[in-house]
Design an enzyme around this catalytic site. Structure first.
Site, PDB file in Angstrom:
ATOM      1  N   ARG A   1      -1.769  10.001   4.331  1.00 38.41           N
ATOM      2  CA  ARG A   1      -0.928   9.807   3.152  1.00 38.41           C
ATOM      3  C   ARG A   1      -1.685  10.272   1.916  1.00 38.41           C
ATOM      4  O   ARG A   1      -2.892  10.062   1.831  1.00 38.41           O
ATOM      5  CB  ARG A   1      -0.578   8.324   3.002  1.00 38.41           C
ATOM      6  CG  ARG A   1       0.629   7.916   3.794  1.00 38.41           C
ATOM      7  CD  ARG A   1       0.845   6.437   3.813  1.00 38.41           C
ATOM      8  NE  ARG A   1       0.718   5.750   2.521  1.00 38.41           N
ATOM      9  CZ  ARG A   1       1.072   4.502   2.318  1.00 38.41           C
ATOM     10  NH1 ARG A   1       1.593   3.787   3.309  1.00 38.41           N
ATOM     11  NH2 ARG A   1       0.917   3.931   1.148  1.00 38.41           N
TER      12      ARG A   1
ATOM     13  N   ARG B   1      -6.773   5.998   7.767  1.00 39.13           N
ATOM     14  CA  ARG B   1      -5.483   5.975   8.464  1.00 39.13           C
ATOM     15  C   ARG B   1      -4.933   7.379   8.711  1.00 39.13           C
ATOM     16  O   ARG B   1      -4.913   8.221   7.820  1.00 39.13           O
ATOM     17  CB  ARG B   1      -4.527   5.171   7.581  1.00 39.13           C
ATOM     18  CG  ARG B   1      -3.167   4.963   8.112  1.00 39.13           C
ATOM     19  CD  ARG B   1      -2.599   3.718   7.532  1.00 39.13           C
ATOM     20  NE  ARG B   1      -2.448   3.756   6.086  1.00 39.13           N
ATOM     21  CZ  ARG B   1      -1.902   2.766   5.389  1.00 39.13           C
ATOM     22  NH1 ARG B   1      -1.500   1.672   6.012  1.00 39.13           N
ATOM     23  NH2 ARG B   1      -1.770   2.854   4.085  1.00 39.13           N
TER      24      ARG B   1
END
Ligand code: AMP
Length: 223
Positions: A162, A128
């Site tokens: 992240r 991601r």
């Protein structure tokens, strides 16, 4: 009229954030994501952020009392009066019980769970890439890589990963999910309130399926 809350459940990497943002735009109500709230606190260097960070970085859950207090302060805001879309909460049966009590008479809720097979989850979360400028602009290193590395195709913003999307932490988040959050799914299923949705499709198809499942009374207008 009692305001409507949509609770979106599902394991890490299931697409809750993407789908919750779209539903919130459809419904014209806020997207309330406890993970985003913690990350904002970490970035602002608050005491809450400092306490949450050690749990987040290792893939563990932040203790219930910290999360529920933060959540109820947020949903007491006037903008949540007509409802909201809840993403990342509840994650324990204790949180679900507190939420059930806190909503009593004020809001009614629909609970949808995104179902995605385990093998797809690690791959999804680990690749991601998020955009610093707009949380709606989500890329993936393998499935939707940006044309220019590190740059968002939609707005030119910087892309980042992240801290907790590295494979070891994703694996721990999945383990914690099975141990502590899967019983929440069971909690709503036993109450006959769970609406399962196949999350292993394209984002557009998941969005369509969610809207159909939640029904036109909940999701009006929008795309
Ligand atoms: P998320 O963005 O929803 O994947 O959340 C990122 C991290 O924030 C989680 O791995 C937890 O450490 C923490 N977190 C977010 N929501 C909760 C919650 N409801 N209960 C406990 N911890 C949470």
């Amino acid at each position: 009229m009692v305001a409507q809350v949509v609770i979106l459940l599902g394991p890490p990497g299931a697409g809750k954030g993407t789908q919750a943002r779209r539903l919130s735009a459809d419904l014209g109500v806020p997207h309330v994501a406890t993970g985003d709230m913690f990350r904002a606190n970490v970035e602002e260097g608050t005491e809450l952020g400092r306490r949450a960070q050690e749990f987040m970085n290792t893939g563990r859950l932040v203790p219930d009392d910290l999360v529920t207090e933060m959540l109820f302060v947020r949903v007491d805001g006037v903008d949540c009066g007509d409802g909201f879309v809840l993403d990342g909460f509840p994650r324990t049966v204790g949180q679900a019980d507190t939420l059930d009590r806190g909503m009593d008479g004020r809001w009614t809720s629909s609970v949808a769970s995104l179902e995605v097979p385990d093998e797809a989850l690690v791959e999804r979360a680990s690749g991601r890439l998020l955009c610093r400028e707009d949380g709606n602009h989500i890329h993936h290193a393998i499935f939707s890589p940006p044309v220019t590395e590190g740059v968002c195709d939609q707005c030119g913003g910087a892309l980042y990963r992240r801290d907790d999307d590295v494979p070891e932490v994703v694996a721990e988040r999945l383990r914690v999910y099975r141990e502590q959050t899967a019983p929440v799914i069971e909690h709503y299923a036993q109450n006959g309130r769970l609406l399962p949705v196949d999350g292993n499709q394209s984002p557009d198809d998941v969005h369509r399926a969610l809207r159909e499942t939640l029904g036109s009374s909940t999701v009006e207008g929008g795309k």
